[in-house]
Design a protein around this motif. Structure first.
Motif, PDB file in Angstrom:
ATOM      1  N   PHE A  39       0.817  -1.208   0.000  1.00  0.00           N
ATOM      2  CA  PHE A  39       0.000   0.000   0.000  1.00  0.00           C
ATOM      3  C   PHE A  39       0.852   1.259   0.000  1.00  0.00           C
ATOM      4  N   TRP A  40       0.307   2.290  -0.621  1.00  0.00           N
ATOM      5  CA  TRP A  40       0.898   3.613  -0.535  1.00  0.00           C
ATOM      6  C   TRP A  40       0.360   4.278   0.715  1.00  0.00           C
ATOM      7  N   ASP A  95     -11.369  11.337  16.031  1.00  0.00           N
ATOM      8  CA  ASP A  95     -11.980  10.126  16.570  1.00  0.00           C
ATOM      9  C   ASP A  95     -12.633   9.242  15.498  1.00  0.00           C
ATOM     10  N   TRP A  96     -12.344   9.513  14.248  1.00  0.00           N
ATOM     11  CA  TRP A  96     -12.884   8.662  13.189  1.00  0.00           C
ATOM     12  C   TRP A  96     -12.141   7.337  13.173  1.00  0.00           C
ATOM     13  N   GLU A  97     -12.870   6.274  12.902  1.00  0.00           N
ATOM     14  CA  GLU A  97     -12.266   4.948  12.864  1.00  0.00           C
ATOM     15  C   GLU A  97     -11.495   4.763  11.556  1.00  0.00           C
ATOM     16  N   TYR A  98     -10.226   4.452  11.686  1.00  0.00           N
ATOM     17  CA  TYR A  98      -9.375   4.218  10.530  1.00  0.00           C
ATOM     18  C   TYR A  98      -9.612   2.803  10.027  1.00  0.00           C
ATOM     19  N   THR A  99      -9.929   2.689   8.747  1.00  0.00           N
ATOM     20  CA  THR A  99     -10.016   1.372   8.104  1.00  0.00           C
ATOM     21  C   THR A  99      -9.300   1.491   6.774  1.00  0.00           C
ATOM     22  N   ILE A 100      -8.588   0.479   6.401  1.00  0.00           N
ATOM     23  CA  ILE A 100      -7.784   0.574   5.181  1.00  0.00           C
ATOM     24  C   ILE A 100      -8.624   0.949   3.963  1.00  0.00           C
ATOM     25  N   PRO A 101      -9.756   0.300   3.698  1.00  0.00           N
ATOM     26  CA  PRO A 101     -10.494   0.705   2.498  1.00  0.00           C
ATOM     27  C   PRO A 101     -11.513   1.823   2.706  1.00  0.00           C
ATOM     28  N   GLY A 102     -12.082   1.970   3.901  1.00  0.00           N
ATOM     29  CA  GLY A 102     -13.209   2.878   4.084  1.00  0.00           C
ATOM     30  C   GLY A 102     -12.872   4.302   4.479  1.00  0.00           C
ATOM     31  N   TRP A 103     -11.897   4.492   5.371  1.00  0.00           N
ATOM     32  CA  TRP A 103     -11.452   5.827   5.792  1.00  0.00           C
ATOM     33  C   TRP A 103      -9.986   5.685   6.147  1.00  0.00           C
ATOM     34  N   ASN A 104      -9.123   6.236   5.311  1.00  0.00           N
ATOM     35  CA  ASN A 104      -7.703   5.997   5.512  1.00  0.00           C
ATOM     36  C   ASN A 104      -6.869   7.241   5.236  1.00  0.00           C
ATOM     37  N   LEU A 111      -8.329  15.028   1.204  1.00  0.00           N
ATOM     38  CA  LEU A 111      -9.334  15.993   1.639  1.00  0.00           C
ATOM     39  C   LEU A 111      -8.662  17.273   2.120  1.00  0.00           C
ATOM     40  N   ILE A 112      -7.612  17.151   2.891  1.00  0.00           N
ATOM     41  CA  ILE A 112      -6.908  18.319   3.408  1.00  0.00           C
ATOM     42  C   ILE A 112      -6.276  19.118   2.264  1.00  0.00           C
ATOM     43  N   ALA A 113      -5.613  18.431   1.363  1.00  0.00           N
ATOM     44  CA  ALA A 113      -4.837  19.105   0.318  1.00  0.00           C
ATOM     45  C   ALA A 113      -5.660  19.548  -0.885  1.00  0.00           C
ATOM     46  N   THR A 114      -6.725  18.804  -1.223  1.00  0.00           N
ATOM     47  CA  THR A 114      -7.454  19.084  -2.465  1.00  0.00           C
ATOM     48  C   THR A 114      -8.957  19.262  -2.290  1.00  0.00           C
ATOM     49  N   ASP A 115      -9.464  19.049  -1.092  1.00  0.00           N
ATOM     50  CA  ASP A 115     -10.891  19.133  -0.796  1.00  0.00           C
ATOM     51  C   ASP A 115     -11.670  17.953  -1.365  1.00  0.00           C
ATOM     52  N   LYS A 116     -10.975  16.884  -1.723  1.00  0.00           N
ATOM     53  CA  LYS A 116     -11.634  15.679  -2.238  1.00  0.00           C
ATOM     54  C   LYS A 116     -11.197  14.488  -1.380  1.00  0.00           C
ATOM     55  N   PRO A 117     -12.124  13.885  -0.598  1.00  0.00           N
ATOM     56  CA  PRO A 117     -11.770  12.759   0.259  1.00  0.00           C
ATOM     57  C   PRO A 117     -11.711  11.451  -0.533  1.00  0.00           C
ATOM     58  N   ARG A 118     -10.748  11.358  -1.415  1.00  0.00           N
ATOM     59  CA  ARG A 118     -10.681  10.264  -2.382  1.00  0.00           C
ATOM     60  C   ARG A 118      -9.548   9.302  -2.052  1.00  0.00           C
ATOM     61  N   CYS A 119      -9.813   8.021  -2.300  1.00  0.00           N
ATOM     62  CA  CYS A 119      -8.772   7.000  -2.187  1.00  0.00           C
ATOM     63  C   CYS A 119      -8.813   6.144  -3.440  1.00  0.00           C
ATOM     64  N   TYR A 120      -7.806   6.302  -4.269  1.00  0.00           N
ATOM     65  CA  TYR A 120      -7.733   5.518  -5.498  1.00  0.00           C
ATOM     66  C   TYR A 120      -7.467   4.050  -5.202  1.00  0.00           C
ATOM     67  N   GLN A 121      -6.808   3.778  -4.072  1.00  0.00           N
ATOM     68  CA  GLN A 121      -6.514   2.395  -3.707  1.00  0.00           C
ATOM     69  C   GLN A 121      -7.782   1.635  -3.302  1.00  0.00           C
ATOM     70  N   SER A 122      -8.822   2.330  -2.849  1.00  0.00           N
ATOM     71  CA  SER A 122     -10.085   1.706  -2.434  1.00  0.00           C
ATOM     72  C   SER A 122     -11.131   1.719  -3.536  1.00  0.00           C
ATOM     73  N   ARG A 123     -10.857   2.424  -4.595  1.00  0.00           N
ATOM     74  CA  ARG A 123     -11.869   2.655  -5.629  1.00  0.00           C
ATOM     75  C   ARG A 123     -12.463   1.365  -6.187  1.00  0.00           C
TER      76      ARG A 123
END
Length: 157
Positions: A39-40, A95-104, A111-123
């Motif tokens: 993973f990246w 306090d958000w739950e970290y999960t590899i595919p759902g919120w990572n 989201l911080i850098a581009t305003d898009k909460p995107r994960c290409y690895q989970s797509r």
């Protein structure tokens, strides 16, 4: 990892102590791979030597080897705003739950850098983890935007 209010304030102070605005990595979205890890990992550059981990750790750490995330320069905020958005994001997502595919780390870093909460690895698995087909987290953007509107409207687009 869930952070208390005191831990969030401590992390913000650490960020402020470690940032170096003359660094090429300052306020930039970075990624790296650990040996034998497929993973990246993603974080926000603080200086030539430190990155803020937007993953499980939610903390700064020392790492010199990292790459700039390609293809985001036209949508990324200015580095100063990214650092300020990072500090505000800690209040919202501590306090958000970290999960590899759902919120990572990629969701939060982008989201911080581009305003898009995107994960290409989970797509590819978007339908299993309540993401959009593009790999975006469905509620993170609205929650962060609403928070910023109350405390720091200038950090929204």
């Amino acid at each position: 990892m869930s952070l208390s209010v005191e831990q969030v304030e401590k992390r913000i102070k650490e960020i402020e102590c470690l940032v170096n605005s003359s660094s090429e990595r300052y306020g930039r979205l970075l990624n790296w791979q650990n040996p034998s890890d497929p993973f990246w990992h993603y974080g926000i550059g603080l200086s030539d030597t430190h990155i803020f981990d937007t993953g499980r750790g939610l903390c700064p750490f020392e790492r010199k080897e990292a790459k700039f995330v390609a293809g985001i320069d036209h949508i990324a905020f200015e580095p100063e705003r990214i650092i300020e958005r990072l500090k505000q994001a800690l209040h919202v997502f501590a306090d958000w739950e970290y999960t590899i595919p759902g919120w990572n780390c990629e969701h939060l870093g982008r989201l911080i850098a581009t305003d898009k909460p995107r994960c290409y690895q989970s797509r590819a698995l978007w339908f299993l983890f309540d993401l959009t087909p593009e790999g975006d987290h469905k509620t993170a953007h609205q929650i962060f935007r609403a928070y910023l509107e109350k405390v720091a409207p200038s950090l929204n687009q």
